[in-house]
Design a protein around this motif. Structure first.
Motif, PDB file in Angstrom:
ATOM      1  N   HIS A 180       0.836  -1.197   0.000  1.00 35.03           N
ATOM      2  CA  HIS A 180       0.000   0.000   0.000  1.00 35.03           C
ATOM      3  C   HIS A 180       0.872   1.249   0.000  1.00 35.03           C
ATOM      4  CE1 HIS A 180      -2.856  -3.029   1.481  1.00 35.03           C
ATOM      5  NE2 HIS A 180      -3.808  -2.217   1.053  1.00 35.03           N
ATOM      6  N   SER A 181       0.359   2.290  -0.593  1.00 37.93           N
ATOM      7  CA  SER A 181       1.076   3.562  -0.648  1.00 37.93           C
ATOM      8  C   SER A 181       0.120   4.688  -0.281  1.00 37.93           C
ATOM      9  CB  SER A 181       1.663   3.805  -2.048  1.00 37.93           C
ATOM     10  OG  SER A 181       2.508   2.740  -2.444  1.00 37.93           O
ATOM     11  N   LEU A 182       0.703   5.815   0.124  1.00 27.95           N
ATOM     12  CA  LEU A 182      -0.075   7.005   0.468  1.00 27.95           C
ATOM     13  C   LEU A 182       0.035   8.035  -0.652  1.00 27.95           C
ATOM     14  CD1 LEU A 182       0.486   7.863   4.250  1.00 27.95           C
ATOM     15  CD2 LEU A 182      -1.706   7.476   3.132  1.00 27.95           C
ATOM     16  N   GLU A 235       3.423   1.846   6.742  1.00 25.95           N
ATOM     17  CA  GLU A 235       4.435   2.290   7.704  1.00 25.95           C
ATOM     18  C   GLU A 235       4.281   3.783   8.005  1.00 25.95           C
ATOM     19  OE1 GLU A 235       9.296   2.810   8.074  1.00 25.95           O
ATOM     20  OE2 GLU A 235       8.461   1.426   6.597  1.00 25.95           O
ATOM     21  N   THR A 236       4.065   4.585   6.965  1.00 32.85           N
ATOM     22  CA  THR A 236       3.888   6.023   7.190  1.00 32.85           C
ATOM     23  C   THR A 236       2.646   6.301   8.023  1.00 32.85           C
ATOM     24  OG1 THR A 236       5.016   6.575   5.122  1.00 32.85           O
ATOM     25  CG2 THR A 236       3.550   8.243   6.042  1.00 32.85           C
ATOM     26  N   VAL A 237       1.562   5.594   7.731  1.00 30.70           N
ATOM     27  CA  VAL A 237       0.344   5.750   8.532  1.00 30.70           C
ATOM     28  C   VAL A 237       0.622   5.453  10.002  1.00 30.70           C
ATOM     29  CG1 VAL A 237      -1.930   4.754   9.003  1.00 30.70           C
ATOM     30  CG2 VAL A 237      -1.289   5.339   6.661  1.00 30.70           C
ATOM     31  N   LEU A 238       1.298   4.355  10.283  1.00 28.21           N
ATOM     32  CA  LEU A 238       1.552   3.958  11.669  1.00 28.21           C
ATOM     33  C   LEU A 238       2.453   4.964  12.376  1.00 28.21           C
ATOM     34  CD1 LEU A 238       2.024   0.100  11.237  1.00 28.21           C
ATOM     35  CD2 LEU A 238       0.026   1.334  12.110  1.00 28.21           C
ATOM     36  N   ARG A 239       3.404   5.545  11.662  1.00 27.75           N
ATOM     37  CA  ARG A 239       4.258   6.558  12.276  1.00 27.75           C
ATOM     38  C   ARG A 239       3.473   7.850  12.522  1.00 27.75           C
ATOM     39  NH1 ARG A 239       8.689   7.407   8.239  1.00 27.75           N
ATOM     40  NH2 ARG A 239       9.638   8.771   9.813  1.00 27.75           N
ATOM     41  N   ALA A 240       2.647   8.239  11.560  1.00 28.12           N
ATOM     42  CA  ALA A 240       1.845   9.451  11.741  1.00 28.12           C
ATOM     43  C   ALA A 240       0.829   9.289  12.871  1.00 28.12           C
ATOM     44  CB  ALA A 240       1.131   9.807  10.436  1.00 28.12           C
ATOM     45  N   LEU A 241       0.292   8.083  13.014  1.00 26.95           N
ATOM     46  CA  LEU A 241      -0.666   7.830  14.091  1.00 26.95           C
ATOM     47  C   LEU A 241      -0.062   8.046  15.470  1.00 26.95           C
ATOM     48  CD1 LEU A 241      -2.548   4.664  12.764  1.00 26.95           C
ATOM     49  CD2 LEU A 241      -3.542   6.918  13.156  1.00 26.95           C
ATOM     50  N   GLN A 242       1.242   7.909  15.603  1.00 21.81           N
ATOM     51  CA  GLN A 242       1.882   8.146  16.891  1.00 21.81           C
ATOM     52  C   GLN A 242       1.728   9.606  17.323  1.00 21.81           C
ATOM     53  OE1 GLN A 242       5.911   6.580  16.853  1.00 21.81           O
ATOM     54  NE2 GLN A 242       5.232   4.742  15.774  1.00 21.81           N
ATOM     55  N   LEU A 243       1.596  10.493  16.358  1.00 20.84           N
ATOM     56  CA  LEU A 243       1.341  11.900  16.670  1.00 20.84           C
ATOM     57  C   LEU A 243      -0.148  12.135  16.903  1.00 20.84           C
ATOM     58  CD1 LEU A 243       3.552  13.530  13.864  1.00 20.84           C
ATOM     59  CD2 LEU A 243       4.255  12.738  16.131  1.00 20.84           C
ATOM     60  N   THR A 420       9.610   5.353  15.213  1.00 17.81           N
ATOM     61  CA  THR A 420       9.842   3.959  14.827  1.00 17.81           C
ATOM     62  C   THR A 420       8.593   3.139  15.116  1.00 17.81           C
ATOM     63  OG1 THR A 420      10.767   3.445  17.014  1.00 17.81           O
ATOM     64  CG2 THR A 420      12.320   4.115  15.298  1.00 17.81           C
ATOM     65  N   LEU A 421       8.451   2.026  14.414  1.00 15.87           N
ATOM     66  CA  LEU A 421       7.271   1.191  14.604  1.00 15.87           C
ATOM     67  C   LEU A 421       7.287   0.459  15.931  1.00 15.87           C
ATOM     68  CD1 LEU A 421       6.736  -0.282  11.019  1.00 15.87           C
ATOM     69  CD2 LEU A 421       5.896   1.855  12.011  1.00 15.87           C
TER      70      LEU A 421
END
Length: 586
Positions: A180-182, A235-243, A420-421
């Motif tokens: 998947h890509s954003l 991966e980008t989604v999961l990192r952004a979700l941390q914020l 990081t994840l």
């Protein structure tokens, strides 16, 4: 760097003034809710204040250089109306992936849209897949040097009103973590007929918000629309979700404060047999318990928001703990306060224009946003091994922790590359607990505080031994989820102790801080909840526990009537002088 938020003409006080008369706002919000109408006037006030600038990092021309300030600003809006906060702040959530992984050019373009007060959305969910990001059906197929976007995203906040959407789409044949890509989808650049809005979905709470969808049909995306490398979308989604997960705590803080003030005003003015309810033990106990729950959420959220800057590599743990904790404690708090209000807790036009039933309905969605509570607890379970190892080794980033707990102090710039994840260190906050408790026990402390601190340390040790016997699994057991829930409470307890230890001197003389009142109440509550979750005996009462409820409930009732802060790090709220409840409170 922005001045500390304790005193002076700060961002929060300016925003509070911009929001206007809170009594009139109750009426307006009730009318909009009944009509399921978008809170356009509220959003316009937020635009006039310039709230959107706090969604954009300073390096891209905005004012976001301190997530503690953003948390406080969003809480200030949410304590008036959760719906307006959800409507406006969705732009921060939608833009966050670009700040995390976008190119400088993408960031500049998105920043220009946000700073012009045009909304941005985040298109993740799909009708058939919900939060299952690995099996999306929306596709981005290579075509003409770019991508062809097809599929449906629903339900999405601001799907119809947003100018830009960050869209997660399948670029690999079978999907999965690297399939998947954003993409940034700009409606103004898309050809006619390649996308269409889907109708607004009726909702139980946040009734006027643009919860709708969007259908793509051959929408052409240029190569520059992709955020990061192909296959890195999840991966980008999961990192952004941390914020974004951490910032969601502002919704719970605001909702909890709003409900606490509503109920406290009622309890202070409602006469039964010629005596106000506040003089009776049960209402006083519920108010004190609720204030303790809100203080614990505040402590965890403040440390979490500051950790974005100073303990960035631990945010996979911190964000999951804060996001699961905040709505859980506030939902429980709202249920208890509803008992004090009785019928007024669900009637729409009797007390304060039915504000309590609205805030309770509105807040129910917070536990779903940005990963539900079970999703966040599953994320914690996957990190049990480094958490157990870090606690055993007492692994602590001492400098980062000192910065995280120094509420109101300047923060270092956020390094998004440090997200990081999985946290390799674990959680410095929780892992520093034994040393902190030892230091509290070695000095003069308010009555009962050392007892609560030692009890928290002991149960945290026990929890980690149970976590050590639980292996991560694709489908965790119910027992593992309960351990994760207990870990959230221990995180909050550690946050409370750290903030008391670092702030006690600065706040000396403030009534919530006298004799450690707020921290003792919060720890007493947290220890009882941990015992319930782990099914172990509750710790014995600490000295002075029987002298918490009365003083704390009176403070909260007084603050609700005058507009003073109701939490140890809270801000005053504009409230008309005189009799706040008026005839509605009878």
């Amino acid at each position: 760097m922005t001045a500390p938020l304790r005193g002076g003409r700060t961002e929060v006080s300016v925003l509070e003034g911009t929001l206007g008369d809170p009594v009139e706002a109750l009426r307006e919000d009730a009318e909009l809710d009944a009509a399921e109408e978008f809170p356009a006037a509220s959003c316009a006030r937020l635009d006039s204040f310039g709230l959107a600038a706090y969604y954009v990092p300073a390096e891209f021309g905005g004012k976001l250089d301190d997530h503690e300030i953003l948390l406080r600003l969003l809480r200030t809006v949410a304590r008036r109306d959760v719906s307006a906060t959800v409507a406006h702040a969705k732009t921060y959530l939608g833009a966050a992936p670009v700040w995390v992984a976008g190119s400088p050019e993408q960031a500049a373009d998105v920043a220009a849209v946000v700073l012009s007060a045009r909304p941005v959305g985040w298109a993740l969910s799909e009708p058939e897949h919900g939060a299952d990001l690995l099996n999306g059906s929306c596709t981005a197929t290579p075509r003409d040097g770019g991508y062809r976007l097809d599929g449906v995203k629903w339900p999405i906040n601001n799907a119809t009103r947003a100018v830009l959407l960050t869209v997660l789409a399948r670029t690999g044949e079978h999907g999965g973590a690297r399939g998947h890509s954003l993409f940034v989808f700009d409606k103004t650049l898309a050809a006619d007929g390649t996308w269409r809005p889907m109708p607004k979905a009726p909702t139980h709470g946040i009734r006027g918000i643009d919860i709708s969808g969007i259908e793509f049909s051959g929408a052409q995306l240029p190569p520059a629309a992709r955020i990061g490398a192909e296959g890195t979308g999840v991966e980008t989604v999961l990192r952004a979700l941390q914020l974004t997960r951490t910032m969601c705590a502002a919704l719970s803080l605001g909702a909890g404060e709003h409900a606490l003030r509503l109920t406290a005003r009622f309890v202070a003015t409602r006469l039964i047999q010629r005596r106000p309810l506040i003089e009776r033990p049960y209402p006083a106990s519920i108010l004190a318990q609720s204030a303790a729950q809100l203080a614990a959420v505040e402590a965890a959220a403040l440390v979490g928001s500051r950790s974005i800057h100073s303990l960035t590599g631990e945010m996979s743990v911190t964000s999951a703990a804060v996001k699961a904790l905040a709505p859980t404690l506030v939902d429980a708090m709202l249920a208890e306060l509803a008992e004090l209000l009785g019928a007024r807790s669900f009637l729409t036009g009797v007390y304060e224009h039915g504000a309590f039933q609205k805030v309770r309905r509105d807040h129910q969605v917070v536990s779903i946003f940005d990963g539900s509570t079970p999703v966040n607890r599953a994320a914690l379970i996957q990190q049990f091994p480094p958490l157990v190892r870090g606690f055993a080794q007492r692994g602590v980033d001492a400098e980062g922790l000192r910065e995280a707990v120094a509420v109101g102090a300047p923060l270092r710039n956020m390094d998004v590359t440090a997200l990081t994840l999985l946290s390799r260190r674990g959680s410095s906050l929780v892992q520093s607990l034994p040393e902190l408790v030892a230091s509290i026990g070695a000095q003069a402390a308010p009555i009962g505080l050392a007892d609560h601190a030692h009890a928290l340390c002991a149960v945290t040790e026990r929890l980690h031994s149970l976590m050590a016997d639980t292996r991560p699994a694709a489908r965790p057991s119910m027992a593992a989820y309960e351990l994760a829930a207990a870990y959230e409470l221990c995180y909050a307890g550690a946050a409370c102790l750290h903030l008391w230890a670092t702030g006690e001197g600065r706040h000396r003389g403030e009534r919530l801080w006298e004799d450690g009142l707020w921290v003792r109440a919060a720890l007493r509550m947290l220890l009882a909840r941990i015992a319930d979750v782990l099914r172990i005996p509750k710790p014995a009462a600490a000295p002075g526990d029987d002298r918490i409820d009365g003083p704390l409930s009176l403070l909260i009732a007084e603050a609700a009537q005058t507009g003073a802060a109701v939490t140890p790090f809270g801000e005053p709220m504009s409230w008309p002088s005189g009799e706040p409840g008026g005839p509605r409170g009878r």
